[in-house]
Each structure stands twice: as structure tokens, then as C-alpha cells.
Write an enzyme that holds these catalytic residues in place. Structure first.
Site, PDB file in Angstrom:
ATOM      1  N   SER A   1     -10.483   3.401  -2.620  1.00 46.34           N
ATOM      2  CA  SER A   1     -10.597   1.966  -2.449  1.00 46.34           C
ATOM      3  C   SER A   1      -9.534   1.642  -1.348  1.00 46.34           C
ATOM      4  O   SER A   1      -9.378   0.981  -0.466  1.00 46.34           O
ATOM      5  CB  SER A   1     -10.046   1.480  -3.803  1.00 46.34           C
ATOM      6  OG  SER A   1      -9.130   0.028  -3.589  1.00 46.34           O
TER       7      SER A   1
ATOM      8  N   LYS B   1     -10.185   0.367   3.361  1.00 48.41           N
ATOM      9  CA  LYS B   1      -9.599  -0.657   3.826  1.00 48.41           C
ATOM     10  C   LYS B   1      -8.913  -0.258   5.046  1.00 48.41           C
ATOM     11  O   LYS B   1      -9.042  -0.772   6.275  1.00 48.41           O
ATOM     12  CB  LYS B   1      -8.414  -1.433   3.036  1.00 48.41           C
ATOM     13  CG  LYS B   1      -9.424  -2.414   2.037  1.00 48.41           C
ATOM     14  CD  LYS B   1      -8.270  -2.943   0.897  1.00 48.41           C
ATOM     15  CE  LYS B   1      -8.168  -1.769  -0.287  1.00 48.41           C
ATOM     16  NZ  LYS B   1      -7.656  -2.354  -1.278  1.00 48.41           N
TER      17      LYS B   1
ATOM     18  N   ASP C   1     -15.036  -3.285  -1.997  1.00 49.96           N
ATOM     19  CA  ASP C   1     -14.026  -2.733  -2.623  1.00 49.96           C
ATOM     20  C   ASP C   1     -13.242  -3.920  -3.340  1.00 49.96           C
ATOM     21  O   ASP C   1     -12.741  -3.682  -4.617  1.00 49.96           O
ATOM     22  CB  ASP C   1     -12.833  -2.272  -1.586  1.00 49.96           C
ATOM     23  CG  ASP C   1     -11.520  -2.051  -2.363  1.00 49.96           C
ATOM     24  OD1 ASP C   1     -11.584  -1.017  -3.152  1.00 49.96           O
ATOM     25  OD2 ASP C   1     -10.635  -2.568  -2.062  1.00 49.96           O
TER      26      ASP C   1
ATOM     27  N   ARG D   1     -13.148  -2.819 -11.787  1.00 43.81           N
ATOM     28  CA  ARG D   1     -12.242  -1.991 -12.315  1.00 43.81           C
ATOM     29  C   ARG D   1     -11.250  -2.392 -13.084  1.00 43.81           C
ATOM     30  O   ARG D   1     -10.710  -2.000 -14.280  1.00 43.81           O
ATOM     31  CB  ARG D   1     -11.852  -0.932 -11.312  1.00 43.81           C
ATOM     32  CG  ARG D   1     -12.823  -0.178 -10.673  1.00 43.81           C
ATOM     33  CD  ARG D   1     -12.356   0.326  -9.397  1.00 43.81           C
ATOM     34  NE  ARG D   1     -11.252   1.252  -9.531  1.00 43.81           N
ATOM     35  CZ  ARG D   1     -10.050   1.438  -8.523  1.00 43.81           C
ATOM     36  NH1 ARG D   1     -10.335   0.756  -7.473  1.00 43.81           N
ATOM     37  NH2 ARG D   1      -9.013   2.039  -8.873  1.00 43.81           N
TER      38      ARG D   1
ATOM     39  N   HIS E   1       0.569   2.780   5.754  1.00 42.96           N
ATOM     40  CA  HIS E   1       0.211   2.259   4.425  1.00 42.96           C
ATOM     41  C   HIS E   1       1.135   2.388   3.240  1.00 42.96           C
ATOM     42  O   HIS E   1       1.426   3.920   3.155  1.00 42.96           O
ATOM     43  CB  HIS E   1      -1.445   2.617   4.077  1.00 42.96           C
ATOM     44  CG  HIS E   1      -1.692   1.741   2.832  1.00 42.96           C
ATOM     45  ND1 HIS E   1      -1.976   0.455   2.621  1.00 42.96           N
ATOM     46  CD2 HIS E   1      -1.677   2.477   1.462  1.00 42.96           C
ATOM     47  CE1 HIS E   1      -2.246   0.469   1.251  1.00 42.96           C
ATOM     48  NE2 HIS E   1      -1.932   1.448   0.582  1.00 42.96           N
TER      49      HIS E   1
HETATM   50  N1  URA Z   1      -4.425  -0.242  -4.497  1.00 44.12           N
HETATM   51  C1  URA Z   1      -5.855  -0.311  -4.025  1.00 44.12           C
HETATM   52  O1  URA Z   1      -6.154  -0.835  -2.781  1.00 44.12           O
HETATM   53  N2  URA Z   1      -6.700  -0.012  -4.786  1.00 44.12           N
HETATM   54  C2  URA Z   1      -6.760   0.591  -5.921  1.00 44.12           C
HETATM   55  O2  URA Z   1      -7.672   1.048  -6.671  1.00 44.12           O
HETATM   56  C3  URA Z   1      -5.321   0.733  -6.417  1.00 44.12           C
HETATM   57  C4  URA Z   1      -4.443   0.170  -5.684  1.00 44.12           C
END
Ligand code: URA
Length: 441
Positions: A183, A187, A161, A168, A82
Site C-alpha cells: 500500500s 503511492k 490502494d 481493509r 516517506h
Molecule cells: N499507511 C498506508 O498508506 N497503508 C497502509 O496499509 C498502512 C498505513
């Protein structure tokens, strides 16, 4: 249990239990808990923080709020990588085929881009016919037969999320390390791989501009991954200038192909070798990063990685002839050189602004619904430390709208700063973060 009591506890600096966090996330996902209460909770976290356990519980609750991908039908351990995002980052297009060529299963979910340039999915769609809409059965079959498949993120991946991130965004609570780490990792955990390698970028084109923030984020993500039972490692890489030279979807795909042919930029290859080495070690396919690196490099030398790209593109319906015949890719109608206005050395590049150049040309999305123009973008000829003569081309821009190109050109030129003497180049790979600690690379 009441959301009011959870907010109050966090506001007063208390530590939440797993049951409280599960209750909150389940009921927020089901729309029982309203946005206004969740906003108050997020702001309490912003000021009072969360400890290691709370962060893990939150991440897991968000991961489990939707479908947890079951990759058990894929033989062998699975490795994922990632990136926290940057300009010109086409790493997955090079790294995926390299690692898969060595028999390591790459079962990847990627996103589309928002802002700046496109995401991996957009880039792959530069190949005419390429589809990322595979059924779960096709996805698993492709990974079992050719070791690589990349699909788009399903709507039901960590839906909590998705809701929380949107909230957010409008409540000034995005920039909190534990919330960002949970967050991203929710994923990754839901996407099912056994080993996770994180490329956390720092610098003018990165989400984390300051190195100390990037290290803190990487540490939290490694801690979450490790506590969740996944082999997790992070590296901190420089994003004070674009990765490689090409920025824009088709242009980046062409650069990725050149890299697989052994003719690509050194920084891109280096990053792929490092990330790939740790994917292999993490998933148990190599004893050491050094051994893995040699094998990975060999896939470029003997053409196996390029062949793997061809198999991968074909397996997902794409026209792999474009690898040898770039005229099959979407093509921009106007090509413009950007000329240096003074003599000197490139001192600094506002990398976000180079991303904006691509966006202005049509290569990035301003909103989720925007259509992107795959053909446009910019290829740099000069990076930090390079000498420049007045009138020399510092970049070639590709577009389809002269007015947009004039605006993009002004933006591009103002992103560059020149000096009279060569600027020192910082380290490209800065830190490596494992479950046992943080070390200079
Ligand atoms: N990317 C994400 O997936 N989540 C965040 O909170 C910030 C960047």
C-alpha cells in the site's frame, strides 16, 4: 479469468501470477469485482501471505491503477522520503529545504493528516496564503528553478490502494506486513522519484509499536522498491516520545524554522541529517553518507537551508515574512502551563496520547471532512530521562477552548509516567535497512 478462482488459489496457499494480480486490481478499480470478493481475497492473503514476486506485482498494479507521475521534465535524479507517521514529526519541513539547498530536486507529494496532528500539507498551510494546488507545469517549473515543490496527493494517485485500504479498514485486514508495504510503496512508486528513503517509526506513538514489526515492514518496502528499480533504503527511528518538543501545526512549523536556524532539538536535526544523507547517496549526489551529512549540516550553519525555505514558501504563494515574524502565523488565544504533580524523572510517555491531546484541542482531524485549528497544540518541556520537580511546568498548551484544554490537560498528565531514578534512553536511530541487509545503526 475469474475472481472466484483467484480467491480459491490463494485460500489454498497457491502463488498468483502477474496476470492474475493485474486482472484482479484492474477489475476491482473499475468496480467489476465487488467488495465481497475482494474482502475474501484479502482475508486469504492475511492467512496465507504473498511471496516477494506477488507483493511486487500487487504494488505495481496498484501504482499503475491511476496516474503515474512523470517527473522526467525535472532535471537530475529525484529523491523522496516517506515517514510511517508519528507525533511531532515535522521532518519534511526541515529536510526538504536542506536537501534542496544542495541542488537535489525534491518533488514531493504529501498528505493531510487524519487523527493525531496534521500532515505536512496542513503544517505548510500555517504560512498565510501557502498553496499546495499547483498545476503539474508549475510543480515541475518550481522544482527546476528552486529545487523544491510540495503538492497535495492527487485524487488519481493509486486509486486501487485507496479503495483497498478503505476495505481493509472494515475487514480486519490492515495489520498485515505485505499489504501495508505494498500500500505505502504503490503511492511512492506512482509519485515518480528515483530514490526513496523510508523513515519507519517504532514505539508508543508509531503505527508499528513493536520494533520487530517495524523492521519486517521496512525490509519488505526496501525489497519492493529495489525490485521496482528505485534506490530504496529504510531507517528505523524511535517514536517512544514525540520528535522534538512541539506537537501541533503552527508550533511544529516554528520548531522547524528554529531547526533551520541551528536552534532546534537535537533529535529532529539528527533525523534530518541521516535521512537527507541517504536521499543524497540514493539519488547519486554524494559518494558517502558521511560526506553528504557534512554538506547538509553546512546548509544550516551558513543559512542556505533557511533561505531555501523562504524561497519555497514564496514560490507557493505563502507569506515568508512569518519566518522572521511569527506573529503572522495563526495564534491561539489561551496559553496554559501543565504542572508536574510529583518529583521524579520522566520514565515513559504514551506518545499516541500526546497526539490525542492535539486532536482534542482541534489540531487533528477526527474525520476527513474536519476543519483543523492550526494554532493549537502542546510544547513539551520534559522528555524521557529528564528530572522534574513537583509544581514545575512539564509542558505549555495552546488552545482556543478552555473546556477542551481541561480535558486535554488530564489526558496529557496521564500520558506521563515518572520514576525515582533516571530511566535509560533507548537508541534513537535503531536500524538501517538496505537492499543488502539489515544493520544496527
Ligand atoms: N499507511 C498506508 O498508506 N497503508 C497502509 O496499509 C498502512 C498505513
Amino acid at each position: 479469468m475469474r475472481m472466484y478462482d483467484i480467491i480459491l488459489k490463494k485460500r489454498n496457499g497457491g502463488t498468483l501470477t502477474k496476470e492474475e494480480i493485474d486482472y484482479m486490481i484492474q477489475n476491482y478499480t473499475n468496480e467489476v469485482i465487488p467488495d465481497y470478493q475482494m474482502s475474501a481475497f484479502l482475508m486469504s492473503v492475511y492467512f496465507k501471505g504473498m511471496n516477494e514476486e506477488e507483493t511486487l506485482y500487487l504494488t505495481k498494479a496498484m501504482a499503475e491503477s491511476g496516474e503515474m507521475l512523470d517527473l522526467s521534465a525535472i532535471e537530475g535524479k529525484k529523491a523522496d522520503k516517506h515517514s510511517t507517521g508519528g507525533v511531532g514529526d515535522k521532518t519534511s519541513l526541515v529536510l526538504g529545504p536542506m536537501v534542496a539547498a544542495l541542488g537535489v530536486p525534491v518533488a514531493k507529494m504529501s498528505g493531510r493528516g487524519l487523527g493525531h496532528t496534521g500532515g505536512t500539507i496542513d503544517k505548510l498551510e500555517s504560512f498565510p496564503g501557502f498553496s499546495t494546488n499547483l498545476t503539474p507545469e508549475q510543480f515541475i517549473a518550481n522544482v527546476n528553478t528552486i529545487k523544491i515543490a510540495i503538492i497535495g496527493q492527487t485524487a488519481n494517485l493509486a486509486p486501487a490502494d485507496k479503495k483497498l485500504y478503505a476495505l481493509r479498514d472494515v475487514t480486519a485486514t490492515v495489520d498485515h506486513i505485505s499489504l501495508i508495504a505494498s500500500s505505502i510503496m504503490s503511492k511512492k512508486l506512482a509519485a515518480g522519484s528515483d530514490a526513496i528513503v523510508l523513515d519507519v517509526k517504532t514505539g508508543s506513538g508509531a503505527f508499528m509499536k513493536k520494533e520487530a514489526d517495524a523492521v519486517a515492514l521496512a525490509r519488505e518496502m526496501v525489497q519492493i522498491g529495489t525490485n521496482a528499480g528505485r534506490e530504496t533504503i529504510a531507517i528505523i527511528s524511535d517514536m517512544n516520545q514525540p520528535l522534538g518538543y512541539a506537537v501541533g501545526n503552527v508550533l511544529e512549523v516554528k520548531e522547524a524554522i528554529a531547526t533551520l536556524k541551528g536552534e532546534g532539538p537535537a533529535d529532529l536535526l539528527e533525523l534530518c541529517l541521516i535521512l537527507g544523507s541517504y536521499m543524497m547517496v540514493g539519488a547519486g549526489y554524494a559518494k558517502s553518507a558521511e560526506e553528504a551529512r557534512k554538506c547538509l549540516h553546512q546548509t544550516i550553519i551558513d543559512g542556505q537551508a533557511l533561505k531555501k525555505l523562504e524561497e519555497f514558501v514564496t514560490a507557493q504563494g505563502g507569506d515568508a515574512r512569518a519566518i522572521e515574524d511569527p506573529s503572522l502565523f495563526p495564534k491561539a488565544s489561551i496559553v496554559m502551563e501543565i504542572l508536574a504533580e510529583e518529583d521524579g524523572f520522566v520514565e515513559k510517555i504514551e506518545t499516541d496520547e500526546i497526539g490525542m491531546v492535539s486532536l482534542i484541542l482541534g489540531g487533528g482531524r477526527e474525520t476527513k471532512e474536519s476543519q483543523i485549528d492550526l494554532s493549537v497544540g502542546v510544547v513539551l518541556h520534559k522528555k524521557i530521562g529528564d528530572a522534574v520537580k513537583k509544581g514545575e511546568s512539564i509542558a505549555t498548551m495552546y488552545g482556543n477552548d478552555l473546556k477542551k484544554m481541561e480535558e486535554a490537560k488530564t489526558r496529557f498528565l496521564s500520558a506521563y509516567t515518572f520514576s525515582k531514578t533516571p530511566a535509560a534512553k533507548g537508541a534513537f536511530i535503531k536500524w538501517i535497512i538496505t537492499k543488502t541487509g539489515t544493520a544496527k545503526y
